[in-house]
Design an enzyme around this catalytic site. Structure first.
Site, PDB file in Angstrom:
ATOM      1  N   HIS A 192      -3.141   6.979   2.602  1.00 39.46           N
ATOM      2  CA  HIS A 192      -3.469   5.513   1.898  1.00 39.46           C
ATOM      3  C   HIS A 192      -4.949   5.446   2.455  1.00 39.46           C
ATOM      4  CE1 HIS A 192      -3.817   1.665   0.710  1.00 39.46           C
ATOM      5  NE2 HIS A 192      -3.849   1.080   2.083  1.00 39.46           N
TER       6      HIS A 192
ATOM      7  N   ASN B 204     -10.056  -0.351  -0.213  1.00 42.44           N
ATOM      8  CA  ASN B 204      -8.630  -0.288  -0.364  1.00 42.44           C
ATOM      9  C   ASN B 204      -7.924  -0.865  -1.600  1.00 42.44           C
ATOM     10  OD1 ASN B 204      -5.728  -0.704   0.107  1.00 42.44           O
ATOM     11  ND2 ASN B 204      -6.101  -1.551   2.223  1.00 42.44           N
TER      12      ASN B 204
ATOM     13  N   CYS C 116       0.878  -1.259  -0.155  1.00 42.60           N
ATOM     14  CA  CYS C 116       0.144   0.009  -0.133  1.00 42.60           C
ATOM     15  C   CYS C 116       0.746   1.394  -0.078  1.00 42.60           C
ATOM     16  CB  CYS C 116      -1.122   0.091   1.158  1.00 42.60           C
ATOM     17  SG  CYS C 116      -2.104  -1.570   1.140  1.00 42.60           S
TER      18      CYS C 116
HETATM   19  N1  COA Z   1     -19.044  -8.304   8.487  1.00 45.00           N
HETATM   20  C1  COA Z   1     -19.543  -8.311   9.719  1.00 45.00           C
HETATM   21  N2  COA Z   1     -18.805  -8.760  10.714  1.00 45.00           N
HETATM   22  C2  COA Z   1     -17.351  -8.578  10.737  1.00 45.00           C
HETATM   23  C3  COA Z   1     -16.793  -8.554   9.437  1.00 45.00           C
HETATM   24  C4  COA Z   1     -17.788  -8.334   8.028  1.00 45.00           C
HETATM   25  N3  COA Z   1     -17.125  -7.893   7.094  1.00 45.00           N
HETATM   26  N4  COA Z   1     -15.325  -8.764   9.497  1.00 45.00           N
HETATM   27  C5  COA Z   1     -15.284  -9.071  10.667  1.00 45.00           C
HETATM   28  N5  COA Z   1     -16.427  -8.934  11.506  1.00 45.00           N
HETATM   29  C6  COA Z   1     -16.528  -9.328  12.875  1.00 45.00           C
HETATM   30  C7  COA Z   1     -15.644  -9.960  13.568  1.00 45.00           C
HETATM   31  O1  COA Z   1     -15.672 -11.318  13.138  1.00 45.00           O
HETATM   32  C8  COA Z   1     -15.617  -9.742  14.845  1.00 45.00           C
HETATM   33  O2  COA Z   1     -16.545 -10.416  15.428  1.00 45.00           O
HETATM   34  P1  COA Z   1     -16.399 -11.098  16.902  1.00 45.00           P
HETATM   35  O3  COA Z   1     -16.343  -9.917  17.729  1.00 45.00           O
HETATM   36  O4  COA Z   1     -17.553 -11.843  17.084  1.00 45.00           O
HETATM   37  O5  COA Z   1     -15.235 -11.939  16.787  1.00 45.00           O
HETATM   38  C9  COA Z   1     -16.263  -8.336  14.797  1.00 45.00           C
HETATM   39  O6  COA Z   1     -16.567  -8.166  13.467  1.00 45.00           O
HETATM   40  C10 COA Z   1     -15.131  -7.350  15.257  1.00 45.00           C
HETATM   41  O7  COA Z   1     -13.971  -7.512  14.370  1.00 45.00           O
HETATM   42  P2  COA Z   1     -12.632  -6.667  14.509  1.00 45.00           P
HETATM   43  O8  COA Z   1     -11.516  -7.264  13.758  1.00 45.00           O
HETATM   44  O9  COA Z   1     -12.209  -6.315  16.038  1.00 45.00           O
HETATM   45  O10 COA Z   1     -13.131  -5.161  13.736  1.00 45.00           O
HETATM   46  P3  COA Z   1     -12.436  -4.056  13.696  1.00 45.00           P
HETATM   47  O11 COA Z   1     -13.168  -3.064  13.992  1.00 45.00           O
HETATM   48  O12 COA Z   1     -10.971  -3.788  14.210  1.00 45.00           O
HETATM   49  O13 COA Z   1     -12.608  -3.761  12.160  1.00 45.00           O
HETATM   50  C11 COA Z   1     -11.155  -4.098  10.305  1.00 45.00           C
HETATM   51  C12 COA Z   1     -11.857  -4.821  11.407  1.00 45.00           C
HETATM   52  C13 COA Z   1     -10.421  -5.099   9.260  1.00 45.00           C
HETATM   53  C14 COA Z   1     -11.923  -2.963   9.414  1.00 45.00           C
HETATM   54  C15 COA Z   1     -10.128  -3.089  10.819  1.00 45.00           C
HETATM   55  O14 COA Z   1      -9.433  -3.942  11.788  1.00 45.00           O
HETATM   56  C16 COA Z   1      -9.139  -2.578   9.982  1.00 45.00           C
HETATM   57  O15 COA Z   1      -9.350  -1.793   9.107  1.00 45.00           O
HETATM   58  N6  COA Z   1      -7.687  -2.768  10.128  1.00 45.00           N
HETATM   59  C17 COA Z   1      -6.475  -2.355   9.498  1.00 45.00           C
HETATM   60  C18 COA Z   1      -6.540  -2.824   7.856  1.00 45.00           C
HETATM   61  C19 COA Z   1      -5.471  -2.570   7.279  1.00 45.00           C
HETATM   62  O16 COA Z   1      -5.028  -1.464   7.497  1.00 45.00           O
HETATM   63  N7  COA Z   1      -5.140  -3.296   6.449  1.00 45.00           N
HETATM   64  C20 COA Z   1      -4.208  -3.056   5.273  1.00 45.00           C
HETATM   65  C21 COA Z   1      -3.129  -2.287   5.476  1.00 45.00           C
HETATM   66  S1  COA Z   1      -2.809  -1.615   3.971  1.00 45.00           S
END
Ligand code: COA
Length: 325
Positions: A252, A282, A113
């Protein structure tokens, strides 16, 4: 050292739109979850016959035209991508052939990224020291080809697209400072395990879906906020500027909550942050690239503005550029 600036930009987004509503039918998710957790409403998907180079070619053509140049004027082509058409040749070489560019150095950069920021920095160095005169830099990805469409943790996040910039010597302004950094010890937070020399594709890797993106989102989230803020502080210091001097940040686009948390840390108001994540998700290296192109085309970046590119991604890698437009 010569002053180097961006003299033309162009983008290409595939026509096919995948909405959150459509994703609700594919995995156990909801528009509400995706929107509130990420800021994404829809993303673009490359057509079946479109590879990364096809997207890159369209964006590059527009950037060269915008720079009022001809393909023959380009003597350096750098494509930032983690989804090349194939392991080799480079997408840059495919692009060179398609555009009819002669006598140019062509190579790809793998910095996920942060790839566009890495590639801009490399091109700037080559032009500043006089090795090359006109560089074409492209961030292009078909992330849909490495996305596990059965994994709700990742498939709602990514999209396909390409953005390009032409760099050349400029009389005033241009790139004021750059900063690149990385930490390979955190490589497993975001990676594709299979398909390379460590784990060639086999029946077992296919069954275990190891040729798709695997991500530890939570951990990355926290690091992204900290490191993107660090990028801004470090590169601005190198440019002899402060946050208040920035007219527009092109971050980003991984998650709107990451971007706004970073902005809060830096004390930057919402109107100084350019977002396009809602429409495209993304797109890795293509995210900062297309956001920059859009901001220029919409008049959000005007002559004399101070623009900060700020990116973070798998590797881990992070970096930024301060540009006086
Ligand atoms: N739809 C519904 N629920 C979802 C889901 C989706 N698409 N994806 C995950 N969940 C659920 C998880 O299973 C979890 O459930 P649980 O509490 O029963 O275990 C819950 O939602 C929360 O998950 P969590 O991972 O804590 O959510 P979050 O608030 O951290 O958001 C991301 C997840 C991936 C959106 C976030 O962590 C993120 O953006 N991370 C950085 C990504 C990134 O920077 N990536 C690339 C670098 S360039």
């Amino acid at each position: 050292m010569r002053k180097v600036g961006i003299i033309g930009v162009g983008e290409y987004l595939p026509k096919k739109i995948l909405t959150n509503q459509r994703l609700e039918k594919m995995v156990d998710t909801s528009d509400e979850w995706i929107t509130t957790r990420t800021g994404i409403k829809e993303r673009r998907l490359a057509a079946k016959n479109e590879a990364t180079s096809d997207l890159a070619i369209q964006a590059a053509r527009r950037a060269i035209k915008d720079a009022r140049l001809k393909p023959q004027d380009i003597d350096l082509v750098i494509v930032a991508t983690i989804t090349p058409d194939s392991a080799f040749p480079s997408v840059a070489c495919i692009l060179q052939d398609a555009l009819g560019i002669k006598n140019a150095a062509c190579f790809d950069v793998s910095a996920a990224c942060a790839g566009f920021v890495y590639a801009i920095t490399i091109a700037q160095q080559f032009i500043a020291c006089g090795s090359y005169k006109k560089a074409l830099v492209v961030g292009a990805e078909v992330l849909s080809s490495v996305t596990d469409w059965k994994d709700r943790n990742t498939c709602v996040l990514f999209g396909d697209g390409a953005g390009a910039a032409v760099l050349a010597q400029v009389k005033s302004g241009g790139i004021l400072a750059t900063y690149l950094n990385s930490d390979g010890s955190k490589k497993e937070l975001l990676m594709i395990y299979a398909g390379g020399s460590r784990m060639p594709i086999s029946r077992k890797t296919l069954t275990n879906r190891l040729h798709y993106i695997k991500m530890q989102g939570n951990e990355l989230f926290k690091l992204a906020v900290t490191l993107m803020a660090e990028v801004a502080q470090t590169v601005l210091k190198r440019a002899g500027l402060e946050c208040k001097d920035i007219d527009l940040v092109i971050p980003h686009q991984a998650n709107v909550r990451i971007i706004m948390a970073m902005a809060k840390k830096l004390g930057l108001p919402r109107e100084k942050i350019y977002l396009n994540i809602e429409k495209y998700g993304n797109m890795s290296s293509a995210s900062t690239a297309t956001a920059l192109v859009e901001a220029v085309k919409k008049g959000r970046i005007k002559k004399g503005d101070i623009v900060l590119l700020d990116a973070f991604g798998a590797g881990l890698v992070w970096g930024g550029c301060v540009i006086k437009w």
